[in-house]
Design an enzyme around this catalytic site. Structure first.
Site, PDB file in Angstrom:
ATOM      1  CD  GLU A  49      -3.091   0.481   0.155  1.00 47.31           C
ATOM      2  OE1 GLU A  49      -3.851   1.383  -0.196  1.00 47.31           O
ATOM      3  OE2 GLU A  49      -3.126  -0.653  -0.349  1.00 47.31           O
ATOM      4  CG  ASP A  60      -2.117  10.523   6.053  1.00 48.39           C
ATOM      5  OD1 ASP A  60      -2.698   9.438   6.202  1.00 48.39           O
ATOM      6  OD2 ASP A  60      -1.767  10.969   4.951  1.00 48.39           O
TER       7      ASP A  60
END
Length: 269
Positions: A49, A60
């Site tokens: 990924e 994030d």
């Protein structure tokens, strides 16, 4: 897209779950980034990924934001990321490669052109983190046109309608969120997933991989015990990169050892 189907079939035969590491392409620089990918695969990663560095990553935590900043500091551009992807695919022809990214990076070349580019370099799936299922039509349609699996995030509080949509539109795998919030190994994963996993199976969704907060072998085992097809670990891996910026070989050795330990936890036989 077929690489995921092949992988999950092979893992089922071996009675193993999938272990999928996440890293940002170009962190801490293009050359070391390619060595990092090799180390992850040598450690036993079943799929990759990969993030394309973006200046405003909403979902994030600080760890992954730091990775993007290091890649930017090294002058990494989306065009360079695609060159790296082509090199990774050439060297590793069978491993599924997924991108985890933000809509602006897809809009910038144009949605169709973006997915065409993904197909050219051998990308198997794309998860656009800031596009909810109900707004995903142009993305998933372009993805399917180019044989790229559209990946959707299944949050822990998903209702029945959302689960049906994810099952209907998603391909490759389903990204099962351990919890709501930003990514990070600090907030350890701790939600019962049995219910979601059962519902996704009932609606014939792509195999669920649990992500967010996976940093230890017992969490991988727990995800698989709950019925997930495997686990994704990002922040814990990026922290290893962050800790060893001045010791590139130690970094690679530590990454390989970490992946080996989490991959070992996927073996249920």
């Amino acid at each position: 897209m077929e690489r995921y189907e092949t992988l999950f079939a092979q893992l089922k035969n071996r009675q193993e779950g999938a272990f999928v590491p996440f890293v940002t392409l170009g962190d801490p620089g293009p050359e070391q980034s390619l060595k990092i990918i090799d180390a992850l695969i040598e450690g036993g990663a079943d799929a990759l990924e990969l993030g394309i560095p973006f200046s405003d990553p909403l979902a994030d935590g600080p760890t992954i934001q730091g990775a993007a900043l290091r890649a930017f500091a090294a002058g990494v551009t989306p065009a360079q990321c695609f060159e790296m992807l082509a090199a990774i695919r050439q060297k590793h022809p069978t491993i599924p490669i997924g991108l985890l990214m933000y809509a602006n990076l897809v809009f910038s070349p144009g949605i169709d052109a973006f997915y065409a580019q993904c197909a050219r370099v051998g990308v198997d799936s794309v998860l656009v983190a800031d596009v909810p299922v109900e707004e995903s039509a142009p993305f998933r349609q372009a993805a399917m046109r180019h044989n790229i699996a559209p990946i959707f995030i299944c949050p822990p509080n998903a209702d029945d309608d959302l689960l049906r949509q994810i099952a209907s539109y998603g391909r490759g795998y389903t990204y099962l969120l351990s919890r709501a919030g930003v990514t990070g190994a600090e907030n350890r994963a701790a939600l019962p997933l049995h219910h979601l996993v059962e519902k996704l199976a009932e609606y014939h969704a792509a195999p669920p991989l649990q992500g967010f907060g996976i940093s230890a072998p017992e969490q991988v085992s727990a995800a698989i015990d709950a019925g997930a097809a495997g686990a994704i670990s990002g922040s814990a891996i990026v922290k290893i990169i962050e800790r060893h910026l001045d010791e590139p070989q130690t970094m690679l050795d530590e990454l390989k050892a970490f992946v080996q330990s989490l991959k070992a936890a996927t073996k249920t036989a």
